[in-house]
Design a protein around this motif. Structure first.
Motif, PDB file in Angstrom:
ATOM      1  N   ASN A 250       0.825  -1.215   0.000  1.00 54.76           N
ATOM      2  CA  ASN A 250       0.000   0.000   0.000  1.00 54.76           C
ATOM      3  C   ASN A 250       0.859   1.265   0.000  1.00 54.76           C
ATOM      4  O   ASN A 250       0.551   2.230  -0.709  1.00 54.76           O
ATOM      5  CB  ASN A 250      -0.949   0.008   1.196  1.00 54.76           C
ATOM      6  CG  ASN A 250      -2.087  -0.967   1.029  1.00 54.76           C
ATOM      7  OD1 ASN A 250      -2.484  -1.291  -0.081  1.00 54.76           O
ATOM      8  ND2 ASN A 250      -2.612  -1.452   2.136  1.00 54.76           N
TER       9      ASN A 250
ATOM     10  N   ALA B  34       2.382   1.759  -3.460  1.00 48.31           N
ATOM     11  CA  ALA B  34       1.365   2.192  -4.414  1.00 48.31           C
ATOM     12  C   ALA B  34       0.988   3.656  -4.178  1.00 48.31           C
ATOM     13  O   ALA B  34       0.894   4.445  -5.121  1.00 48.31           O
ATOM     14  CB  ALA B  34       0.138   1.298  -4.314  1.00 48.31           C
TER      15      ALA B  34
ATOM     16  N   SER C 298       8.983  -3.667  -6.324  1.00 44.79           N
ATOM     17  CA  SER C 298       7.630  -3.992  -6.766  1.00 44.79           C
ATOM     18  C   SER C 298       7.575  -5.429  -7.290  1.00 44.79           C
ATOM     19  O   SER C 298       6.576  -6.119  -7.127  1.00 44.79           O
ATOM     20  CB  SER C 298       7.167  -3.007  -7.839  1.00 44.79           C
ATOM     21  OG  SER C 298       8.095  -2.921  -8.892  1.00 44.79           O
TER      22      SER C 298
END
Length: 75
Positions: free
Chosen positions: A27, A30, A51
């Motif tokens: 989270n 992102a 990632s």
């Protein structure tokens, strides 16, 4: 080769301790739009999570859940 890192690096640096839950890490990455995150423990660099690491973790997690569900006849 003669460009100082300060001219190309992102600031401020974003980091997490190694005991941060993977969902929180995903989270954070992102939300901030970053692909690499420093892992710092006791003021020292422990590693870097990417990632790609996040994708691998959640891919493995989903595969494990599908396998468990299939044992109970759930599709």
């Amino acid at each position: 080769e003669k460009i100082p890192l300060r001219e190309i690096m992102t600031t401020p640096l974003t980091s997490v301790p190694s005991d941060t839950p993977m969902e929180k890490v995903a989270n954070l990455m992102a939300k901030k739009g970053i692909r690499r995150l420093l892992v710092i423990d006791e003021g020292k660099l422990s590693g870097i999570i990417t990632s790609r690491d996040i994708l691998k973790f959640f891919s493995d997690y989903v595969s494990d859940m599908v396998e468990i569900a299939s044992k109970f006849g759930i599709r």
